[in-house]
Design a protein around this motif. Structure first.
Motif, PDB file in Angstrom:
ATOM      1  N   GLY A  28      16.934  31.088 -38.661  1.00 43.31           N
ATOM      2  CA  GLY A  28      17.518  30.225 -39.489  1.00 43.31           C
ATOM      3  C   GLY A  28      16.752  28.922 -39.642  1.00 43.31           C
ATOM      4  O   GLY A  28      16.480  28.470 -40.839  1.00 43.31           O
ATOM      5  N   CYS A  29      16.329  28.355 -38.672  1.00 47.46           N
ATOM      6  CA  CYS A  29      15.571  27.140 -38.725  1.00 47.46           C
ATOM      7  C   CYS A  29      13.922  27.604 -39.076  1.00 47.46           C
ATOM      8  O   CYS A  29      13.497  26.860 -39.943  1.00 47.46           O
ATOM      9  CB  CYS A  29      15.421  26.507 -37.158  1.00 47.46           C
ATOM     10  N   GLN A  40      12.883  30.177 -40.714  1.00 48.27           N
ATOM     11  CA  GLN A  40      12.761  30.750 -42.421  1.00 48.27           C
ATOM     12  C   GLN A  40      13.305  29.830 -43.281  1.00 48.27           C
ATOM     13  O   GLN A  40      13.011  30.034 -44.616  1.00 48.27           O
ATOM     14  CB  GLN A  40      13.076  32.121 -42.278  1.00 48.27           C
ATOM     15  N   CYS A  41      14.246  28.868 -42.890  1.00 45.81           N
ATOM     16  CA  CYS A  41      14.929  28.402 -43.872  1.00 45.81           C
ATOM     17  C   CYS A  41      14.794  26.802 -43.826  1.00 45.81           C
ATOM     18  O   CYS A  41      14.190  25.907 -44.742  1.00 45.81           O
ATOM     19  CB  CYS A  41      16.424  28.526 -43.765  1.00 45.81           C
ATOM     20  N   TYR A  42      15.326  25.983 -42.710  1.00 45.83           N
ATOM     21  CA  TYR A  42      15.483  24.540 -42.816  1.00 45.83           C
ATOM     22  C   TYR A  42      14.207  24.052 -42.513  1.00 45.83           C
ATOM     23  O   TYR A  42      13.580  23.187 -43.448  1.00 45.83           O
ATOM     24  CB  TYR A  42      16.334  24.306 -41.650  1.00 45.83           C
ATOM     25  N   ARG A  83      11.742  24.035 -45.513  1.00 46.89           N
ATOM     26  CA  ARG A  83      11.961  23.027 -46.876  1.00 46.89           C
ATOM     27  C   ARG A  83      11.985  21.653 -46.281  1.00 46.89           C
ATOM     28  O   ARG A  83      11.486  20.655 -47.133  1.00 46.89           O
ATOM     29  CB  ARG A  83      13.388  23.300 -47.193  1.00 46.89           C
ATOM     30  N   SER A 128      17.779  19.181 -49.710  1.00 42.21           N
ATOM     31  CA  SER A 128      18.460  20.478 -49.936  1.00 42.21           C
ATOM     32  C   SER A 128      19.900  20.128 -49.825  1.00 42.21           C
ATOM     33  O   SER A 128      20.629  19.762 -49.011  1.00 42.21           O
ATOM     34  CB  SER A 128      18.122  21.656 -49.157  1.00 42.21           C
ATOM     35  N   ASP A 167      22.047  21.281 -46.857  1.00 43.76           N
ATOM     36  CA  ASP A 167      22.350  20.611 -45.576  1.00 43.76           C
ATOM     37  C   ASP A 167      23.370  19.224 -45.712  1.00 43.76           C
ATOM     38  O   ASP A 167      23.466  18.554 -46.624  1.00 43.76           O
ATOM     39  CB  ASP A 167      20.814  19.695 -45.030  1.00 43.76           C
ATOM     40  N   SER A 184      28.647  28.361 -49.303  1.00 47.63           N
ATOM     41  CA  SER A 184      27.861  28.246 -48.095  1.00 47.63           C
ATOM     42  C   SER A 184      28.274  27.198 -47.461  1.00 47.63           C
ATOM     43  O   SER A 184      28.003  27.142 -46.413  1.00 47.63           O
ATOM     44  CB  SER A 184      26.332  28.362 -48.584  1.00 47.63           C
TER      45      SER A 184
END
Ligand code: SF4
Length: 355
Positions: free
Chosen positions: A182-183, A185-187, A190, A204, A207, A243
């Motif tokens: 999750g970290c 590939q996502c957080y 970005r 974003s 968050d 989400s």
């Protein structure tokens, strides 16, 4: 570290370091401290102690209140002072008591007694000492045979209770090999891109830290004179109502109730799209054309905030057509043009007088 030096003692010490890091992480999210104002009891109601806490059902870490009777948590509710959730919890958060007291919750170490991959795996309970001894032995064997990088840890999202333990344990033994999808590939992408793109922190709406559009919603903020002035919100491929139900979902509902218009760019007819003032169901892959057309209209019709763009963006910078990057003053005028510290580049801007 060799097998000889990785003893049970050092293993436990490393675990303590990892545990301390985890505690610090938890402390940032909230603490479980007893309120000095327990809920008053009626004639037939149990005496409840209220503990301000934080739901750790996911990375949002929503503030909440936990009511305890005779040492047993019997109710969780959102904390009304929370800046965005304003006392809401999502279904998952509201049901954390079931997680806490679930008969399927793993409360002690289990050792597999069947073959790995067996259809009906069987387990036996072992003591913490035995579990630590076994783990230390296996990790030491791997490090001895393949080096410290072979000690690998993978963990779920930041909401995982053991997030910091699993992430810091390999580091404590000299291995940086950790994996958190999750970290990774996502957080982090970005977060990193935000710094490169406009020198700022992550912006974003995914968050919880990004609350600008919701500022002024909480009664505590209103009492301090913070105003809520979000008039139009563009949700580009984001579904905060789904989400982040309790925080951004609640925030979105509050904004809409206050008349905020929303423009949702999403091929899906998402819950936020159903409530949008304008829903733009773009064909996947055409986002860039859409945003460039917006830029064109905004520039041609001078719809931008000139003062803001002049002083807080790179819009006035001249672009080198070869590199597609802003011209550095040193590239145009020589080294003497670097009038600021070396790590603060000087760029070439449009001269309003000469154009
Ligand atoms: S969004 Fe739901 S699960 Fe996540 S922290 Fe908030 S209440 Fe808990």
């Amino acid at each position: 570290m060799s097998q000889a030096t990785l003893t049970r003692r050092t293993f436990v010490q490393s675990a303590a370091v990892a545990g301390a890091a985890m505690f610090m992480g938890s402390a940032l999210g909230g603490c479980l401290g007893q309120s000095d104002k327990p809920t008053p009891a009626g004639p037939s109601t149990p005496v409840l102690d209220m503990y301000p806490s934080v739901c750790h059902g996911c990375i949002q870490a929503c503030p909440c209140k936990v009511y305890v009777s005779d040492g047993v948590a019997i109710k969780i509710e959102g904390h009304p002072d929370a800046p965005t959730s304003l006392g809401s919890l999502c279904l998952k958060g509201s049901n954390q008591i079931h997680t806490c007291y679930s008969p399927r919750r793993v409360l002690y170490p289990l050792k597999r007694t069947s073959e790995r991959g067996a259809a009906n795996a069987t387990w036996e309970r072992v003591s913490w000492d035995e579990a630590i001894e076994l783990a230390a032995t296996k990790i030491a064997e791997a490090i001895e045979k393949y080096g410290t990088y072979s000690f690998f840890a993978s963990v779920g999202g930041g909401g995982a209770y053991s997030f910091m333990q699993a992430m810091t344990m390999p580091m404590a033994l000299g291995s940086p090999t950790v994996f958190e999808p999750g970290c990774a590939q996502c957080y982090l992408p970005r977060f990193t891109e935000a710094a490169y793109m406009y020198g700022g922190a992550d912006q974003s709406i995914a968050d919880a830290a990004v609350l600008e559009c919701f500022k002024g919603l909480a009664p505590l903020e209103e009492a301090k004179g913070v105003t809520q002035d979000t008039k139009v919100l563009v949700l580009w491929a984001a579904q905060p109502s789904v989400s982040q139900t309790s925080q951004s979902g609640r925030g979105m509902a509050e904004l809409r109730a206050r008349g905020c218009k929303t423009i949702v760019v999403d091929p899906n007819f998402s819950p936020d799209a159903t409530k949008a003032t304008i829903h733009l169901p773009v064909r996947p892959g055409s986002d860039a054309a859409l945003v460039l057309s917006w830029y064109r209209v905004i520039l041609d019709e001078k719809l931008y905030d000139e003062e803001f763009t002049k002083y807080f963006t790179n819009m006035p910078f001249l672009i080198n057509p070869d590199t597609k990057l802003p011209w550095l003053a040193t590239e145009v005028f020589g080294d003497d043009a670097q009038t600021t510290p070396a790590d603060t580049p000087v760029y070439v801007c449009v001269d309003e007088n000469t154009g």
